[in-house]
Design an enzyme around this catalytic site. Structure first.
Site, PDB file in Angstrom:
ATOM      1  N   SER A   1       0.787  -1.235   0.000  1.00 32.98           N
ATOM      2  CA  SER A   1       0.000   0.000   0.000  1.00 32.98           C
ATOM      3  C   SER A   1       0.818   1.283   0.000  1.00 32.98           C
ATOM      4  O   SER A   1       0.239   2.373  -0.118  1.00 32.98           O
ATOM      5  CB  SER A   1      -0.986   0.011   1.177  1.00 32.98           C
ATOM      6  OG  SER A   1      -2.101  -0.803   0.881  1.00 32.98           O
TER       7      SER A   1
ATOM      8  N   LYS B   1       3.090   6.747   4.673  1.00 36.39           N
ATOM      9  CA  LYS B   1       2.135   5.720   4.225  1.00 36.39           C
ATOM     10  C   LYS B   1       2.654   4.351   4.632  1.00 36.39           C
ATOM     11  O   LYS B   1       3.835   4.036   4.461  1.00 36.39           O
ATOM     12  CB  LYS B   1       1.964   5.772   2.703  1.00 36.39           C
ATOM     13  CG  LYS B   1       0.891   4.816   2.192  1.00 36.39           C
ATOM     14  CD  LYS B   1      -0.487   5.284   2.607  1.00 36.39           C
ATOM     15  CE  LYS B   1      -1.539   4.178   2.411  1.00 36.39           C
ATOM     16  NZ  LYS B   1      -1.491   3.140   3.477  1.00 36.39           N
ATOM     17  N   THR B   2       1.750   3.553   5.162  1.00 33.65           N
ATOM     18  CA  THR B   2       2.053   2.165   5.509  1.00 33.65           C
ATOM     19  C   THR B   2       1.851   1.264   4.295  1.00 33.65           C
ATOM     20  O   THR B   2       1.214   1.644   3.308  1.00 33.65           O
ATOM     21  CB  THR B   2       1.133   1.662   6.627  1.00 33.65           C
ATOM     22  OG1 THR B   2      -0.235   1.840   6.208  1.00 33.65           O
ATOM     23  CG2 THR B   2       1.377   2.403   7.923  1.00 33.65           C
ATOM     24  N   GLY B   3       2.384   0.063   4.399  1.00 35.05           N
ATOM     25  CA  GLY B   3       2.147  -0.967   3.396  1.00 35.05           C
ATOM     26  C   GLY B   3       2.329  -2.332   4.035  1.00 35.05           C
ATOM     27  O   GLY B   3       3.144  -2.482   4.954  1.00 35.05           O
TER      28      GLY B   3
END
Length: 262
Positions: free
Chosen positions: A67, A205-207
């Site tokens: 993500s 932003k995380t992923g």
């Protein structure tokens, strides 16, 4: 690939003006949470724009962006006209997802905050693989390969990017140097805000791919930005996800890129 070769590749991929230092002391921040991974930090507040790295061999390895790809994907969708602006509503189709935040109508802002995969799956379908490939090549984003046999190409496909490449991409976005409209780059940066205080702003932003997770972004200070890109293994799956942010914040505090925890 030999350790020395990987490290040399890592050095070559960094901005030419950056002095690079391996931070072996940061291993303790990973160990205290029983985590294996890497982090690259580029501090542009320093005169020589110092780059620090823990585990440089892994920092040179490419992984699925998961993500974190929502950052460039949003720019691609805006440019392609798949989404008009941050106010457009994407109706939920009623299909239940494991994360409650996905089970509702979405906008760009909520889709970024909640990592709403079904919204971006729609973007990918509308953009199509040939155009996605062209965008990725134009961005020089990782291996620029959106091919996939099954699933979403940024999670299940061949698309892959390293932590060091994430840093280069984020630097370009910070400076509005990506091949997209200025207003679109500014919008995406606004969507990335995680925390804002009087003297600093954290955009990130995380992923999560399932086997490993990311946290990438930067902290803006009056003296300049501090970029970071972390990825860690997540053998305990969702139970490990908090470690992405916990480790990164602890490391950023060691260089005063974030204030001390209260």
């Amino acid at each position: 690939m030999p350790r020395l070769t990987l490290y040399l590749l890592f050095l070559l991929a960094l901005p030419l003006q950056a002095a690079t230092q391996e931070r072996t002391d940061w291993a303790a921040k990973f160990a205290v949470l029983d985590a294996v991974g890497t982090i690259v930090v580029l501090d542009e507040r320093t005169p020589d724009k110092t780059t620090w790295v823990h585990n440089p061999e892994r920092a040179a390895q490419r992984f699925s962006p998961a993500s974190t790809f929502k950052i460039p994907h949003t720019l691609m969708a805006l440019d392609a006209g798949v989404v008009r602006d941050e106010f457009q509503v994407f109706p939920w189709d009623g299909v239940k997802h494991s994360y409650a935040g996905h089970n509702q109508d979405q906008t760009l802002r909520s889709a970024m905050r909640n990592s709403t995969v079904w919204v971006y799956r729609g973007f990918a379908s509308a953009i199509g693989e040939p155009r996605a490939r062209a965008y990725l090549q134009q961005l020089d984003y990782g291996n620029a390969d959106p091919s996939v046999t099954r699933g979403d190409y940024w999670i299940d496909g061949k698309l892959a990017i390293s932590a060091q490449e994430q840093i280069r991409f984020l630097q370009q976005l910070y400076r509005n140097q990506l091949p997209f409209k200025l207003e679109d780059q500014r919008l995406v940066k606004d969507l990335m805000i995680v925390q804002a205080e009087r003297n600093w702003i954290l955009r990130a932003k995380t992923g999560w791919e399932g086997r490993y997770g990311w946290w990438v972004g930067w902290v803006e200070w009056p003296q300049g930005p501090v970029f970071f890109a972390l990825n860690i293994d997540t053998p305990n799956r969702a139970d490990d996800l908090h470690k992405r942010e916990d480790i990164t914040r602890a490391i950023l505090r060691t260089i005063d890129a974030l204030p001390a925890a209260e």
